[in-house]
Design an enzyme around this catalytic site. Structure first.
Site, PDB file in Angstrom:
ATOM      1  N   GLU A  73     -82.877  23.103  68.537  1.00  0.00           N
ATOM      2  CA  GLU A  73     -83.281  22.534  67.249  1.00  0.00           C
ATOM      3  C   GLU A  73     -82.082  22.298  66.333  1.00  0.00           C
ATOM      4  O   GLU A  73     -82.095  22.622  65.146  1.00  0.00           O
ATOM      5  CB  GLU A  73     -84.320  23.436  66.570  1.00  0.00           C
ATOM      6  CG  GLU A  73     -85.571  23.702  67.388  1.00  0.00           C
ATOM      7  CD  GLU A  73     -86.464  22.477  67.576  1.00  0.00           C
ATOM      8  OE1 GLU A  73     -86.255  21.454  66.885  1.00  0.00           O
ATOM      9  OE2 GLU A  73     -87.367  22.542  68.420  1.00  0.00           O
TER      10      GLU A  73
ATOM     11  N   MET B  92     -91.968  15.110  70.438  1.00  0.00           N
ATOM     12  CA  MET B  92     -92.562  16.451  70.426  1.00  0.00           C
ATOM     13  C   MET B  92     -93.425  16.640  71.670  1.00  0.00           C
ATOM     14  O   MET B  92     -94.038  15.695  72.168  1.00  0.00           O
ATOM     15  CB  MET B  92     -93.415  16.639  69.164  1.00  0.00           C
ATOM     16  CG  MET B  92     -92.573  16.712  67.900  1.00  0.00           C
ATOM     17  SD  MET B  92     -93.574  16.906  66.411  1.00  0.00           S
ATOM     18  CE  MET B  92     -94.299  18.507  66.704  1.00  0.00           C
ATOM     19  N   PHE B  93     -93.444  17.863  72.167  1.00  0.00           N
ATOM     20  CA  PHE B  93     -94.239  18.262  73.332  1.00  0.00           C
ATOM     21  C   PHE B  93     -93.812  17.549  74.623  1.00  0.00           C
ATOM     22  O   PHE B  93     -94.604  17.396  75.538  1.00  0.00           O
ATOM     23  CB  PHE B  93     -95.735  18.063  73.078  1.00  0.00           C
ATOM     24  CG  PHE B  93     -96.232  18.812  71.886  1.00  0.00           C
ATOM     25  CD1 PHE B  93     -96.368  20.187  71.919  1.00  0.00           C
ATOM     26  CD2 PHE B  93     -96.519  18.145  70.706  1.00  0.00           C
ATOM     27  CE1 PHE B  93     -96.796  20.892  70.801  1.00  0.00           C
ATOM     28  CE2 PHE B  93     -96.958  18.837  69.590  1.00  0.00           C
ATOM     29  CZ  PHE B  93     -97.091  20.210  69.637  1.00  0.00           C
ATOM     30  N   SER B  94     -92.537  17.132  74.694  1.00  0.00           N
ATOM     31  CA  SER B  94     -92.056  16.457  75.903  1.00  0.00           C
ATOM     32  C   SER B  94     -91.270  17.393  76.820  1.00  0.00           C
ATOM     33  O   SER B  94     -90.779  16.957  77.853  1.00  0.00           O
ATOM     34  CB  SER B  94     -91.179  15.255  75.525  1.00  0.00           C
ATOM     35  OG  SER B  94     -90.009  15.685  74.858  1.00  0.00           O
TER      36      SER B  94
ATOM     37  N   LYS C 236     -88.527  19.478  75.854  1.00  0.00           N
ATOM     38  CA  LYS C 236     -87.102  19.674  75.542  1.00  0.00           C
ATOM     39  C   LYS C 236     -86.691  21.144  75.630  1.00  0.00           C
ATOM     40  O   LYS C 236     -85.686  21.451  76.277  1.00  0.00           O
ATOM     41  CB  LYS C 236     -86.767  19.095  74.166  1.00  0.00           C
ATOM     42  CG  LYS C 236     -86.931  17.580  74.087  1.00  0.00           C
ATOM     43  CD  LYS C 236     -86.607  17.032  72.724  1.00  0.00           C
ATOM     44  CE  LYS C 236     -87.439  17.583  71.593  1.00  0.00           C
ATOM     45  NZ  LYS C 236     -88.845  17.207  71.596  1.00  0.00           N
TER      46      LYS C 236
ATOM     47  N   GLY D 204     -86.198  13.637  73.097  1.00  0.00           N
ATOM     48  CA  GLY D 204     -87.546  13.217  73.460  1.00  0.00           C
ATOM     49  C   GLY D 204     -88.507  13.523  72.331  1.00  0.00           C
ATOM     50  O   GLY D 204     -88.164  14.240  71.390  1.00  0.00           O
TER      51      GLY D 204
ATOM     52  N   GLN E 177     -81.003  19.825  64.840  1.00  0.00           N
ATOM     53  CA  GLN E 177     -81.196  18.981  63.663  1.00  0.00           C
ATOM     54  C   GLN E 177     -81.358  19.810  62.391  1.00  0.00           C
ATOM     55  O   GLN E 177     -81.049  19.349  61.301  1.00  0.00           O
ATOM     56  CB  GLN E 177     -82.394  18.036  63.850  1.00  0.00           C
ATOM     57  CG  GLN E 177     -83.752  18.697  63.781  1.00  0.00           C
ATOM     58  CD  GLN E 177     -84.237  19.273  65.096  1.00  0.00           C
ATOM     59  OE1 GLN E 177     -83.460  19.405  66.042  1.00  0.00           O
ATOM     60  NE2 GLN E 177     -85.505  19.607  65.179  1.00  0.00           N
TER      61      GLN E 177
END
Length: 124
Positions: free
Chosen positions: A101, A28-30, A32, A26, A103
């Site tokens: 995180e 940012m700020f969703s 997760k 999703g 990634q």
């Protein structure tokens, strides 16, 4: 089995004997990290599964050794510099592996996740 989820994980998957991979995605700020923390907490506290969480050491927004959401939910995590650190710090009895995180850990995270799934671990 690779499961793509938006913001909910069915609790029935907690009790599956098979390994699987779920990827929380999703913008940012969703929420997760909230979803990851909620799932890891349910797996540990309600299902009684052995859980280990990892996060890149470079992600020091809220301090070392903890995954924290913008809503101030927290879950203990091991800071790692690379995927090899996860292999080295994985405990034998761990049933659920959370990686926050991912990634920042590179494409090797894919191979790690597939290997964990083959070991019948649940991977987020």
């Amino acid at each position: 089995h690779i499961i793509l989820i938006k913001m909910t994980i069915d609790d029935r998957v907690l009790y599956s004997p098979d390994g699987w991979i779920a990827y929380i995605t999703g913008p940012m700020f969703s929420g997760k990290p909230d979803e990851l923390i909620d799932y890891l907490s349910r797996a540990q506290d309600y299902a009684g599964l052995q859980v280990q969480a990892f996060k890149p050491g470079i992600d020091d927004r809220y301090g070392p050794g903890i995954i924290t959401s913008h809503n101030d939910k927290k879950f203990p995590a091991i800071d790692v510099e690379n995927v090899r650190d996860i292999y080295n710090q994985l405990k034998a009895g761990t049933q659920v592996v959370g990686i926050s995180e991912s990634q920042f850990l590179g494409e090797e995270t894919i191979d790690l996740s597939l290997w964990l799934q083959e070991q019948n671990k649940k991977v987020l």
